[in-house]
Motif scaffolding. Sequence first.
Motif, short mmCIF file in Angstrom:
data_model
loop_
_atom_site.label_atom_id
_atom_site.label_comp_id
_atom_site.label_asym_id
_atom_site.label_seq_id
_atom_site.Cartn_x
_atom_site.Cartn_y
_atom_site.Cartn_z
N THR A 1 118.18 50.61 25.04
CA THR A 1 117.35 50.53 23.83
C THR A 1 117.58 49.17 23.18
OG1 THR A 1 119.12 51.50 22.49
CG2 THR A 1 117.51 53.02 23.45
N HIS A 2 116.60 48.72 22.41
CA HIS A 2 116.70 47.41 21.77
C HIS A 2 116.27 47.53 20.31
CE1 HIS A 2 117.14 45.66 25.79
NE2 HIS A 2 116.17 46.46 26.16
N PRO A 3 117.04 46.92 19.40
CA PRO A 3 116.67 46.98 17.98
C PRO A 3 115.35 46.24 17.73
CG PRO A 3 118.94 46.21 18.27
CD PRO A 3 118.31 46.21 19.62
N VAL A 4 114.55 46.80 16.84
CA VAL A 4 113.28 46.19 16.47
C VAL A 4 113.28 45.93 14.97
CG1 VAL A 4 110.77 46.47 16.44
CG2 VAL A 4 112.11 47.45 18.30
N THR A 5 112.83 44.77 14.56
CA THR A 5 112.68 44.47 13.14
C THR A 5 111.29 43.91 12.90
OG1 THR A 5 113.70 42.32 13.53
CG2 THR A 5 115.11 44.02 12.63
N VAL A 6 110.81 44.11 11.69
CA VAL A 6 109.52 43.55 11.30
C VAL A 6 109.80 42.46 10.28
CG1 VAL A 6 107.30 43.99 10.21
CG2 VAL A 6 108.29 45.69 11.75
N VAL A 7 109.36 41.24 10.58
CA VAL A 7 109.54 40.10 9.69
C VAL A 7 108.18 39.50 9.39
CG1 VAL A 7 110.65 37.85 9.37
CG2 VAL A 7 111.80 39.62 10.73
N ASP A 8 107.81 39.49 8.12
CA ASP A 8 106.52 38.92 7.70
C ASP A 8 105.35 39.48 8.50
OD1 ASP A 8 107.78 37.37 5.79
OD2 ASP A 8 108.00 35.65 7.13
N GLY A 9 105.36 40.78 8.74
CA GLY A 9 104.24 41.42 9.41
C GLY A 9 104.22 41.26 10.91
N THR A 10 105.30 40.67 11.45
CA THR A 10 105.37 40.51 12.90
C THR A 10 106.52 41.35 13.45
OG1 THR A 10 104.49 38.27 12.79
CG2 THR A 10 105.67 38.86 14.79
N VAL A 11 106.24 42.08 14.52
CA VAL A 11 107.26 42.89 15.18
C VAL A 11 108.14 41.98 16.03
CG1 VAL A 11 107.65 44.80 16.79
CG2 VAL A 11 105.67 44.85 15.26
#
Length: 108
Positions: free
Chosen positions: A86-96
Amino acid sequence: MVPVCPTSALPPGEAIRVTDGVPAPIAVFNVDGEFLAIDDTCTHQDASLADGWLEGCEVECPLHASCFDLRTGMPSGPPAKAPVRTHPVTVVDGTVHVQVGGAAEGAA
Ligand code: FES
């Protein structure tokens, strides 16, 4: 962190396969607004899990129907036996964005 796509390009129930900037393909899913990422290649044979069927928090492999839990990477049953990472996902300024190599391997 590797940018994947704008959040608007990955609506709920959809998946995207990431190949640029990652050592191995990663599949990113939108599960009811929550973004989750796992290795894209099934641990049984060479199938793309981004092409599988999303059901709840699991994806069913399109080739032989093993299901993988998107939170743990664990398969629910044969023929796949080994988990995907599994890999962590973050959303920054509307971008995945997906973080590669940050997650531990699941138990074998
Ligand atoms: S390739 Fe995924 S279960 Fe066989």
